[in-house]
Design an enzyme around this catalytic site. Structure first.
Site, PDB file in Angstrom:
ATOM      1  CD  GLU A 267      20.532  47.798  -0.558  1.00  0.00           C
ATOM      2  OE1 GLU A 267      21.612  48.005  -1.093  1.00  0.00           O
ATOM      3  OE2 GLU A 267      19.754  48.742  -0.675  1.00  0.00           O
ATOM      4  CG  ASP A 268      25.078  48.536  -1.935  1.00  0.00           C
ATOM      5  OD1 ASP A 268      24.085  48.899  -1.303  1.00  0.00           O
ATOM      6  OD2 ASP A 268      25.717  49.175  -2.740  1.00  0.00           O
TER       7      ASP A 268
ATOM      8  CG  ASP B  82      27.759  54.137  -7.384  1.00  0.00           C
ATOM      9  OD1 ASP B  82      27.172  53.701  -6.427  1.00  0.00           O
ATOM     10  OD2 ASP B  82      27.240  55.109  -8.057  1.00  0.00           O
TER      11      ASP B  82
ATOM     12  CG  ASP C 241      23.836  56.763   4.145  1.00  0.00           C
ATOM     13  OD1 ASP C 241      23.978  57.310   5.606  1.00  0.00           O
ATOM     14  OD2 ASP C 241      24.163  57.567   3.138  1.00  0.00           O
ATOM     15  CB  THR C 242      19.059  57.595   5.643  1.00  0.00           C
ATOM     16  OG1 THR C 242      18.789  57.050   4.465  1.00  0.00           O
ATOM     17  CG2 THR C 242      20.256  58.886   5.262  1.00  0.00           C
TER      18      THR C 242
HETATM   19  P1  IMP Z   1      19.894  55.018   2.158  1.00  0.00           P
HETATM   20  O1  IMP Z   1      18.738  54.787   1.382  1.00  0.00           O
HETATM   21  O2  IMP Z   1      20.349  56.481   2.960  1.00  0.00           O
HETATM   22  O3  IMP Z   1      19.980  53.951   3.215  1.00  0.00           O
HETATM   23  O4  IMP Z   1      21.072  54.731   1.121  1.00  0.00           O
HETATM   24  C1  IMP Z   1      21.147  53.381   0.729  1.00  0.00           C
HETATM   25  C2  IMP Z   1      21.642  53.563  -0.682  1.00  0.00           C
HETATM   26  O5  IMP Z   1      22.602  54.797  -1.013  1.00  0.00           O
HETATM   27  C3  IMP Z   1      22.574  52.299  -0.846  1.00  0.00           C
HETATM   28  O6  IMP Z   1      21.836  51.279  -1.432  1.00  0.00           O
HETATM   29  C4  IMP Z   1      23.916  52.756  -2.002  1.00  0.00           C
HETATM   30  O7  IMP Z   1      23.398  52.596  -3.268  1.00  0.00           O
HETATM   31  C5  IMP Z   1      23.953  54.376  -1.732  1.00  0.00           C
HETATM   32  N1  IMP Z   1      24.879  54.864  -0.810  1.00  0.00           N
HETATM   33  C6  IMP Z   1      24.886  55.062   0.556  1.00  0.00           C
HETATM   34  N2  IMP Z   1      26.005  55.286   1.188  1.00  0.00           N
HETATM   35  C7  IMP Z   1      27.021  55.164   0.165  1.00  0.00           C
HETATM   36  C8  IMP Z   1      28.292  55.430   0.131  1.00  0.00           C
HETATM   37  O8  IMP Z   1      29.028  55.495   1.098  1.00  0.00           O
HETATM   38  N3  IMP Z   1      28.926  54.923  -1.247  1.00  0.00           N
HETATM   39  C9  IMP Z   1      28.277  54.591  -2.244  1.00  0.00           C
HETATM   40  N4  IMP Z   1      26.711  54.425  -2.088  1.00  0.00           N
HETATM   41  C10 IMP Z   1      26.240  54.704  -0.864  1.00  0.00           C
HETATM   42 MG    MG Z   2      22.545  50.260  -3.186  1.00  0.00          MG
END
Ligand code: IMP
Ligand code: MG
Length: 183
Positions: free
Chosen positions: A104-105, A164, A108-109
């Site tokens: 994964e890049d 992005d 976040d949550t």
């Molecule tokens: P999560 O499901 O909240 O953990 O978010 C994960 C996905 O949201 C990542 O795979 C990214 O594609 C996108 N994302 C979360 N934070 C960022 C950020 O700061 N910049 C760009 N994309 C983000």
């Molecule tokens: Mg992603």
């Protein structure tokens, strides 16, 4: 490094390419410690689109045999997570009994990673590991272990090196942060 503007928003330099590459080296050596000589051939699962650059730098550093697969998920719109994860391009590989390393890049949550780990276990993967380039440590509250983490970052929106803002900025060699969020 200079400030940049994407779709009307200003971003300022946050993580230089040198530090990015050092983080890739660190993660690669952790993976090599775990898999070199192990006899296991993992499936490296690149989560498109954001992980393309990280995955592309990581693979040539791996000293063990592996297969590459990709999946495309989407949960973000603009600078906000929507909370539900859509599978945009599905996985076309039998994972029964396999060791899968999700690449994964950013986590976040953890909504995306939790949904993906669940999905892979349902498909019969024997061992699912998570390898993420970056982690918003203060936001992530899930129980799922993040096995390999490149860089821990603050709870800010970042762009560049695969990440992005509304599909723009993925090509940037360094990582930038939304200027409004700088304190
Ligand atoms: P999560 O499901 O909240 O953990 O978010 C994960 C996905 O949201 C990542 O795979 C990214 O594609 C996108 N994302 C979360 N934070 C960022 C950020 O700061 N910049 C760009 N994309 C983000
Ligand atoms: Mg992603």
């Amino acid at each position: 490094m200079e400030s940049i503007r994407i779709n009307g928003k200003d971003f300022v330099p946050y993580i230089s390419n040198d530090k990015i590459i050092a983080a890739v080296d660190k993660v690669a050596s952790e993976l090599n410690n775990d898999f070199f000589g192990s006899g296991v051939t993992p499936v490296i699962l690149c989560v498109l689109n954001g992980s393309i650059i990280f995955c592309g730098h990581l693979l040539p550093r791996l000293k063990f045999s592996c297969e590459l697969a990709s999946i495309r998920l989407s949960s973000y719109q603009g600078t906000q997570t929507t909370g539900n994860v859509r599978e945009v391009i599905g996985l076309d590989m039998d994972l029964t009994g396999r060791t899968v390393i999700i690449v994964e890049d950013i986590v976040d949550t953890g909504t995306t990673i939790a949904s993906l780990v669940g999905q892979l276990k349902e498909k019969g993967a024997a061992d699912v590991r998570v390898c993420t380039f970056s982690l918003k440590t203060d936001v992530y509250k899930r129980d799922i272990k993040l096995d390999y983490v490149g860089i821990e970052i603050a709870n800010k929106f970042i762009v560049g090196w695969g990440l992005d803002y509304d599909q723009m900025g993925r090509q940037l060699a360094d990582i930038y942060i939304l200027k409004d969020q700088l304190e």
